[in-house]
Design an enzyme around this catalytic site. Structure first.
Site, PDB file in Angstrom:
ATOM      1  N   HIS A  76       0.841  -1.200   0.000  1.00 31.61           N
ATOM      2  CA  HIS A  76       0.000   0.000   0.000  1.00 31.61           C
ATOM      3  C   HIS A  76       0.874   1.247   0.000  1.00 31.61           C
ATOM      4  O   HIS A  76       1.738   1.415   0.862  1.00 31.61           O
ATOM      5  CB  HIS A  76      -0.915   0.013   1.239  1.00 31.61           C
ATOM      6  CG  HIS A  76      -2.121  -0.866   1.079  1.00 31.61           C
ATOM      7  ND1 HIS A  76      -3.253  -0.726   1.839  1.00 31.61           N
ATOM      8  CD2 HIS A  76      -2.363  -1.892   0.226  1.00 31.61           C
ATOM      9  CE1 HIS A  76      -4.147  -1.631   1.465  1.00 31.61           C
ATOM     10  NE2 HIS A  76      -3.624  -2.353   0.501  1.00 31.61           N
ATOM     11  N   TYR A 205      -9.532   5.509   7.264  1.00 33.96           N
ATOM     12  CA  TYR A 205      -9.757   5.835   8.672  1.00 33.96           C
ATOM     13  C   TYR A 205     -10.773   6.968   8.711  1.00 33.96           C
ATOM     14  O   TYR A 205     -10.542   8.024   8.111  1.00 33.96           O
ATOM     15  CB  TYR A 205      -8.464   6.305   9.341  1.00 33.96           C
ATOM     16  CG  TYR A 205      -7.410   5.235   9.504  1.00 33.96           C
ATOM     17  CD1 TYR A 205      -7.259   4.558  10.711  1.00 33.96           C
ATOM     18  CD2 TYR A 205      -6.541   4.913   8.455  1.00 33.96           C
ATOM     19  CE1 TYR A 205      -6.278   3.589  10.874  1.00 33.96           C
ATOM     20  CE2 TYR A 205      -5.559   3.938   8.609  1.00 33.96           C
ATOM     21  CZ  TYR A 205      -5.430   3.287   9.820  1.00 33.96           C
ATOM     22  OH  TYR A 205      -4.463   2.318   9.983  1.00 33.96           O
ATOM     23  N   PRO A 297      -4.779  -0.010  18.510  1.00 30.83           N
ATOM     24  CA  PRO A 297      -4.520  -0.509  17.149  1.00 30.83           C
ATOM     25  C   PRO A 297      -4.607   0.549  16.061  1.00 30.83           C
ATOM     26  O   PRO A 297      -4.288   0.265  14.907  1.00 30.83           O
ATOM     27  CB  PRO A 297      -5.613  -1.568  16.958  1.00 30.83           C
ATOM     28  CG  PRO A 297      -6.712  -1.157  17.887  1.00 30.83           C
ATOM     29  CD  PRO A 297      -6.038  -0.528  19.069  1.00 30.83           C
ATOM     30  N   LYS A 301       0.665  -0.412  15.090  1.00 33.87           N
ATOM     31  CA  LYS A 301       2.048  -0.474  15.562  1.00 33.87           C
ATOM     32  C   LYS A 301       2.380  -1.701  16.413  1.00 33.87           C
ATOM     33  O   LYS A 301       3.562  -1.948  16.692  1.00 33.87           O
ATOM     34  CB  LYS A 301       2.378   0.774  16.395  1.00 33.87           C
ATOM     35  CG  LYS A 301       2.367   2.064  15.603  1.00 33.87           C
ATOM     36  CD  LYS A 301       3.399   2.039  14.493  1.00 33.87           C
ATOM     37  CE  LYS A 301       3.333   3.245  13.593  1.00 33.87           C
ATOM     38  NZ  LYS A 301       3.795   2.969  12.243  1.00 33.87           N
ATOM     39  N   TYR A 389       3.572   6.590  10.131  1.00 36.90           N
ATOM     40  CA  TYR A 389       2.752   5.456   9.715  1.00 36.90           C
ATOM     41  C   TYR A 389       3.589   4.359   9.067  1.00 36.90           C
ATOM     42  O   TYR A 389       3.416   3.171   9.346  1.00 36.90           O
ATOM     43  CB  TYR A 389       1.656   5.927   8.749  1.00 36.90           C
ATOM     44  CG  TYR A 389       0.558   4.903   8.565  1.00 36.90           C
ATOM     45  CD1 TYR A 389      -0.528   4.878   9.418  1.00 36.90           C
ATOM     46  CD2 TYR A 389       0.603   3.962   7.541  1.00 36.90           C
ATOM     47  CE1 TYR A 389      -1.562   3.947   9.259  1.00 36.90           C
ATOM     48  CE2 TYR A 389      -0.404   3.027   7.382  1.00 36.90           C
ATOM     49  CZ  TYR A 389      -1.485   3.020   8.246  1.00 36.90           C
ATOM     50  OH  TYR A 389      -2.489   2.076   8.087  1.00 36.90           O
TER      51      TYR A 389
END
Length: 395
Positions: A76, A205, A297, A301, A389
């Site tokens: 991704h 998200y 979550p 990580k 990220y």
């Protein structure tokens, strides 16, 4: 008591942290034995996270267990953030000079590591019960356990505690030595796993007035979705249709238009917490992964922090066995914790950005939406998000 076995490193816990550590040590010629209280089938069946940082992918490459991940995993280059259904994209690859993440389930990583351990003759002892750690503050620690009805003993130089939040390892450190830091969040994630195509090729998200939602995936044919829910939520009150209806509202019309509904093959509620235990080393015991820290979550990580811990831990052990110098062992906790706290910060911040907190007033809500609006229009802000990220470097 059966005849005592001897190894260099006793690894307590056969999840990804313990298994990856064993492979890293094996490549360096260091012997270890993994003790896991559950059965192999149970360990391989646990449904867990599925987004791997670049550095985690590189570690799996390093120990030669990345072939199936390279074939089946999904690379991704970015993800989307949404506010009340309106979304924009964070270009991870473009903002970080080429770094990406890999979507590949923790279940699959675990299976690959167990298969590799078997192929290389690395001992993984499943159903090792009543594990206890002894003489950790001396030079000859040992582990006792029960296997197939018989008491066993494993002598070693070091014990690696990779047995999770509820394991025996952290509990073996004296209370007056250990400092713990914790934040319990006033909500959980209700997750649904279904064999349907994802609604988008990347993760979404969403911060919505009704609460957070996440559209994720395990493959091109298996989707993982989450909705924020109160801690006292009962699974029985959330039939599949209610979950799908809520996802459509919270993720917005664009995602809803591409959403495929299907029966849940797994449904669960996970509470959210931030937790860190310091130090991560006491005597001959070295903690790694969830035994030392938990992250919510939101930032994906957990597994990645376990991987960075065992990277630092394997380096320290390799240095010790090559030179006899314990300096790297002495420095392990501080080195690992420096990265842990940065990941904790990002996970805490990202959770605060995307969730509805029961105590939050109208001002707090405006601050959330203003921050997301700033991220939407600032390349600098997006770069900060992207760097965290994809995973900070090991340094």
């Amino acid at each position: 008591m059966g005849e005592a076995m001897r190894t260099q490193v006793a690894i307590v816990g056969g999840g990804p942290a313990g298994l990856l550590l064993q492979q890293l040590l094996h490549v360096a010629g260091i012997e270890s034995v993994v003790l896991e209280q559950r059965s192999r089938a149970y360990v391989e069946g646990r449904i867990r996270a599925g987004v791997l940082e670049q550095v985690t992918v590189d570690l799996l490459d390093k120990v030669g267990v990345a072939a199936r991940m390279r074939r089946e995993g999904l690379v991704h280059d970015g993800f989307s953030l949404a506010v009340d259904g309106e979304r924009f994209r964070i270009d991870l690859k473009g903002l970080t000079g080429g770094s990406t993440v890999m979507v590949y389930g923790q279940t699959e990583v675990t299976k690959d590591l167990i298969d590799a351990a078997g192929a290389r003759g690395c001992p993984v002892l499943f159903e090792a019960e009543d594990v206890a750690l002894h003489d950790l503050d001396g030079e000859r620690p040992y582990v006792t356990y029960r296997k197939d009805g018989a008491d066993q003993r494993l002598d070693c130089d070091f014990v690696a505690g990779c047995d999770g939040f509820h394991g025996v390892s952290r509990a073996s450190i004296p209370a007056d030595v250990l400092n713990t830091y914790e934040r319990i969040y006033p909500f959980g994630w209700l997750g649904i796993l279904a064999d349907v195509p994802p609604c988008d090729h990347e993760l979404i998200y969403s911060n919505h007035a009704r609460g957070f939602a996440l559209a994720s995936m395990r493959s091109t044919t298996r989707s993982r979705y989450y909705v924020q829910a109160p801690l006292d939520t009962r699974i029985e009150d959330w039939p599949d249709e209610r979950v799908w209806d809520e996802l459509e509202v919270r993720l917005g019309p664009e995602a809803a238009a591409h959403m495929t509904r299907g029966p849940a093959i797994e449904k669960s509620i996970a509470p959210l917490r931030s937790f860190v235990a310091e130090p991560m080393r006491w005597g001959r015991l070295l903690l790694a992964g969830d035994a030392a820290h938990i992250v919510p979550p939101t930032g994906a990580k957990g597994l990645n922090l376990a991987a960075s811990d065992v990277h630092y831990l394997s380096e320290a052990l390799i240095a010790f066995y090559r030179t006899g110098d314990g300096q790297a062992i002495d420095g392990y906790s501080a080195k690992a914790l420096a990265r842990v706290w940065k990941a904790e910060r990002f996970s805490w911040w990202f959770t605060g950005l995307t969730h509805r907190f029961p105590e939050a007033d109208a001002f707090a809500r405006r601050m959330q939406t203003a921050e997301i609006a700033y991220i939407r229009t600032s390349r600098a802000a997006q770069t900060t998000v992207a760097e965290n990220y994809v995973g900070l470097s090991f340094g």
